[in-house]
Design a protein around this motif. Structure first.
Motif, PDB file in Angstrom:
ATOM      1  N   ALA A 141       0.630  -1.233  -0.102  1.00 14.78           N
ATOM      2  CA  ALA A 141       0.091   0.020  -0.052  1.00 14.78           C
ATOM      3  C   ALA A 141       1.028   1.392   0.005  1.00 14.78           C
ATOM      4  CB  ALA A 141      -0.940   0.043   1.250  1.00 14.78           C
ATOM      5  N   PHE A 142       1.795   1.206   0.675  1.00 12.80           N
ATOM      6  CA  PHE A 142       2.925   2.375   1.060  1.00 12.80           C
ATOM      7  C   PHE A 142       3.421   2.697  -0.514  1.00 12.80           C
ATOM      8  CE2 PHE A 142       7.085   4.238   1.634  1.00 12.80           C
ATOM      9  CZ  PHE A 142       6.738   5.520   2.446  1.00 12.80           C
ATOM     10  N   THR A 143       4.046   1.545  -0.914  1.00 16.21           N
ATOM     11  CA  THR A 143       4.927   1.834  -2.245  1.00 16.21           C
ATOM     12  C   THR A 143       3.969   2.234  -3.569  1.00 16.21           C
ATOM     13  OG1 THR A 143       4.957  -0.535  -2.573  1.00 16.21           O
ATOM     14  CG2 THR A 143       6.931   0.397  -1.543  1.00 16.21           C
ATOM     15  N   GLY A 144       2.791   1.470  -3.437  1.00 17.55           N
ATOM     16  CA  GLY A 144       1.861   1.624  -4.507  1.00 17.55           C
ATOM     17  C   GLY A 144       1.218   3.085  -4.380  1.00 17.55           C
ATOM     18  N   THR A 162       1.637   7.242   3.636  1.00 21.67           N
ATOM     19  CA  THR A 162       1.978   6.876   5.143  1.00 21.67           C
ATOM     20  C   THR A 162       0.683   6.612   5.912  1.00 21.67           C
ATOM     21  OG1 THR A 162       3.966   7.924   4.989  1.00 21.67           O
ATOM     22  CG2 THR A 162       3.213   7.673   7.142  1.00 21.67           C
ATOM     23  N   GLY A 163      -0.166   7.668   5.763  1.00 20.76           N
ATOM     24  CA  GLY A 163      -1.475   7.691   6.475  1.00 20.76           C
ATOM     25  C   GLY A 163      -2.253   6.637   6.262  1.00 20.76           C
ATOM     26  N   PHE A 164      -2.590   6.315   4.770  1.00 11.48           N
ATOM     27  CA  PHE A 164      -3.324   5.176   4.469  1.00 11.48           C
ATOM     28  C   PHE A 164      -2.839   3.720   4.631  1.00 11.48           C
ATOM     29  CE2 PHE A 164      -6.628   7.355   1.457  1.00 11.48           C
ATOM     30  CZ  PHE A 164      -6.534   8.444   2.105  1.00 11.48           C
ATOM     31  N   SER A 165      -1.478   3.634   4.666  1.00 11.35           N
ATOM     32  CA  SER A 165      -0.988   2.445   4.837  1.00 11.35           C
ATOM     33  C   SER A 165      -0.683   1.868   6.212  1.00 11.35           C
ATOM     34  CB  SER A 165       0.404   2.162   4.168  1.00 11.35           C
ATOM     35  OG  SER A 165       1.286   2.966   4.581  1.00 11.35           O
ATOM     36  N   ILE A 166      -0.480   2.928   7.261  1.00 11.37           N
ATOM     37  CA  ILE A 166      -0.449   2.465   8.538  1.00 11.37           C
ATOM     38  C   ILE A 166      -1.250   3.121   9.515  1.00 11.37           C
ATOM     39  CG2 ILE A 166       1.410   2.915  10.556  1.00 11.37           C
ATOM     40  CD1 ILE A 166       3.399   3.421   8.461  1.00 11.37           C
ATOM     41  N   CYS A 167      -1.510   4.152   9.983  1.00 10.17           N
ATOM     42  CA  CYS A 167      -2.374   4.553  10.914  1.00 10.17           C
ATOM     43  C   CYS A 167      -2.779   5.873  10.778  1.00 10.17           C
ATOM     44  CB  CYS A 167      -1.989   4.082  12.316  1.00 10.17           C
ATOM     45  SG  CYS A 167      -0.159   5.134  12.874  1.00 10.17           S
ATOM     46  N   GLY A 168      -3.017   6.631   9.595  1.00 12.67           N
ATOM     47  CA  GLY A 168      -3.811   7.725   9.692  1.00 12.67           C
ATOM     48  C   GLY A 168      -3.122   9.002  10.090  1.00 12.67           C
ATOM     49  N   ALA A 169      -3.700   9.917  10.645  1.00 16.18           N
ATOM     50  CA  ALA A 169      -3.150  11.156  11.197  1.00 16.18           C
ATOM     51  C   ALA A 169      -1.803  10.965  12.065  1.00 16.18           C
ATOM     52  CB  ALA A 169      -4.118  11.871  11.923  1.00 16.18           C
ATOM     53  N   SER A 170      -1.775  10.135  12.953  1.00 13.80           N
ATOM     54  CA  SER A 170      -0.707   9.865  13.646  1.00 13.80           C
ATOM     55  C   SER A 170       0.528   9.593  12.904  1.00 13.80           C
ATOM     56  CB  SER A 170      -0.845   8.804  14.830  1.00 13.80           C
ATOM     57  OG  SER A 170      -2.026   9.225  15.597  1.00 13.80           O
ATOM     58  N   LEU A 224      -8.849   8.285  -3.217  1.00 11.89           N
ATOM     59  CA  LEU A 224      -9.732   7.371  -3.758  1.00 11.89           C
ATOM     60  C   LEU A 224      -9.020   6.130  -4.082  1.00 11.89           C
ATOM     61  CD1 LEU A 224     -12.588   6.080  -4.336  1.00 11.89           C
ATOM     62  CD2 LEU A 224     -12.229   7.353  -6.462  1.00 11.89           C
ATOM     63  N   LEU A 225      -7.841   6.501  -5.124  1.00 12.21           N
ATOM     64  CA  LEU A 225      -7.154   5.176  -5.618  1.00 12.21           C
ATOM     65  C   LEU A 225      -6.379   4.546  -4.547  1.00 12.21           C
ATOM     66  CD1 LEU A 225      -5.638   7.036  -8.834  1.00 12.21           C
ATOM     67  CD2 LEU A 225      -7.501   5.379  -8.711  1.00 12.21           C
ATOM     68  N   ALA A 226      -5.819   5.120  -3.482  1.00  6.66           N
ATOM     69  CA  ALA A 226      -5.207   4.651  -2.288  1.00  6.66           C
ATOM     70  C   ALA A 226      -5.873   3.772  -1.373  1.00  6.66           C
ATOM     71  CB  ALA A 226      -4.449   5.627  -1.432  1.00  6.66           C
ATOM     72  N   THR A 227      -7.149   4.165  -1.278  1.00  3.26           N
ATOM     73  CA  THR A 227      -8.261   3.378  -0.578  1.00  3.26           C
ATOM     74  C   THR A 227      -8.613   2.238  -1.223  1.00  3.26           C
ATOM     75  OG1 THR A 227      -9.169   5.584   0.445  1.00  3.26           O
ATOM     76  CG2 THR A 227     -10.482   3.428   0.577  1.00  3.26           C
ATOM     77  N   GLY A 230      -9.314  -4.481   9.691  1.00 11.90           N
ATOM     78  CA  GLY A 230      -8.019  -4.088  10.299  1.00 11.90           C
ATOM     79  C   GLY A 230      -6.966  -3.676   9.470  1.00 11.90           C
ATOM     80  N   LEU A 231      -6.855  -4.177   8.207  1.00 14.99           N
ATOM     81  CA  LEU A 231      -6.048  -4.050   7.474  1.00 14.99           C
ATOM     82  C   LEU A 231      -6.257  -2.812   6.316  1.00 14.99           C
ATOM     83  CD1 LEU A 231      -5.582  -7.945   6.180  1.00 14.99           C
ATOM     84  CD2 LEU A 231      -3.832  -6.502   7.378  1.00 14.99           C
ATOM     85  N   SER A 232      -7.338  -2.553   6.163  1.00 15.82           N
ATOM     86  CA  SER A 232      -7.773  -1.726   4.979  1.00 15.82           C
ATOM     87  C   SER A 232      -8.174   0.111   5.729  1.00 15.82           C
ATOM     88  CB  SER A 232      -8.654  -2.254   4.174  1.00 15.82           C
ATOM     89  OG  SER A 232     -10.037  -2.393   4.759  1.00 15.82           O
ATOM     90  N   VAL A 233      -8.503  -0.179   6.756  1.00 19.90           N
ATOM     91  CA  VAL A 233      -9.382   1.064   7.188  1.00 19.90           C
ATOM     92  C   VAL A 233      -8.027   1.986   8.082  1.00 19.90           C
ATOM     93  CG1 VAL A 233     -11.142   2.195   8.544  1.00 19.90           C
ATOM     94  CG2 VAL A 233     -11.565   0.111   7.491  1.00 19.90           C
TER      95      VAL A 233
END
Length: 338
Positions: free
Chosen positions: A110-113, A133-141, A319-322, A195-198
């Motif tokens: 997800a990160f590299t893509g 970073t945010g979409f692949s790991i844990c959002g704002a943090s 959208l594409l990253a999601t 857990g993997l995607s949101v």
């Protein structure tokens, strides 16, 4: 009393006069966000805080800007440190090697893509990195932690957090519907997929809730396993940024910021089971308040008009990253027979 000692109270008063009002407003925004979260638990306090900040940003006087910037920076870092106490390596091990491999593969792909999609859509490098970073790991943090080594522009960080809010909120409805109605996933598998995607932890809980309490528990453990990867991902990017010679204000970016190291220390303390349960509960609440105040401050820097004029590519990237993280994680679960 020396002259230096006598001057300290004056300096402290001057600092508070300049910074205090903004801190107070950020704290007030966090309090409102927490109250809304209590009334509507499906709405993450962090998501609400960002939205409140966006709505209030244009109407706030300039005198508050310094304090809001300070609150955003300091509270986010403190909140990320305390976030480490919500994680335990013991829970990660219980997932089994196959599921841990799925988490690692999903985050990396997800990160590299998303980085590749950022180049494809033509967004600035900083925004692409923050979204990845945010979409692949844990959002704002995760976004703020990565910004400490990559030094994106403030507008890019705020836009990435806004995208996390938009698409993470959409996933609350999309994941349970697609998982149960379209893909026919069992409750436990749906929890894993959530857990993997949101993006945010609270969004994960809301997305998995329709599948039952067991699914929620599984979803949270999987999500927190993604969060464990925050420190190595930030450290790795820190090394790359230093090698590339990218600087901010004449300084080389740190390999691992001090607050990320603090996050790791808290994680190890929790894993060693040396922190009392009441302290863990208190740390979780304090972390949420700190992060909500910081998210409010960050939201005030977003200008909706500018986002609408220039943010179309960012919205497309979100959208594409999601879709990417959802497809990669679901494919990985299918491969291991879930």
């Amino acid at each position: 009393m020396s002259t230096v000692e006598a001057a300290r109270p004056e300096r402290a008063k001057a600092w508070w006069d300049r910074t205090g009002p903004g801190i107070a407003v950020a704290a007030g925004g966090a309090a409102v966000a927490m109250a809304i979260n209590r009334l509507v638990p499906a709405l993450s306090a962090l998501t609400v805080a960002v939205l409140l900040g966006v709505l209030a940003g244009g109407a706030l006087p300039a005198v508050l800007s310094h304090g809001l910037r300070w609150a955003t920076r300091a509270f986010l870092r403190a909140g990320v440190v305390l976030l480490g106490l919500q994680l335990s390596l013991t829970e990660v091990v219980r997932l089994g090697p196959g599921m841990v491999a799925v988490v690692v593969a999903t985050v990396l792909l997800a990160f590299t893509g998303t980085l590749a999609l950022g180049r494809l859509t033509g967004v600035p490098r900083g925004l692409g990195l923050m979204v990845a970073t945010g979409f692949s790991i844990c959002g704002a943090s995760a976004i703020v932690a990565m910004d400490s080594v990559a030094r994106a522009r403030k507008e890019e960080v705020a836009t990435a957090v806004t995208l996390v809010t938009i698409y993470g909120s959409a996933a609350i409805a999309a994941v349970p519907f697609l998982g149960s109605r379209v893909f026919g996933l069992e409750p436990e598998t749906l929890g894993m997929w959530a857990g993997l995607s949101v993006h945010e932890v609270a969004q994960v809980v809301a997305a998995a809730s329709p599948a039952g309490a067991a699914a929620v528990g599984t979803a949270v453990i999987v999500k927190l396993t993604r969060v464990v990867l925050l420190a190595p991902m930030v450290a790795g990017m820190g090394v790359l940024e230093r090698r590339a010679g990218r600087t901010a204000a004449g300084k080389r970016p740190p390999i691992m910021p001090l607050f990320v190291a603090g996050f790791l220390v808290m994680l190890l303390l929790r894993s060693a089971d040396v922190v009392p349960v009441p302290a863990l509960t208190g740390a979780k609440d304090i972390s949420t308040v700190l992060l909500a105040a910081a998210m409010f401050g960050l939201g005030t820097s977003v200008r909706v008009g500018a986002l609408l004029r220039t943010g179309r590519r960012g919205l497309l990237l979100g959208l594409l990253a999601t879709l990417l993280v959802g497809a990669v994680s679901l494919t990985a679960l299918t491969i291991i027979g879930r």
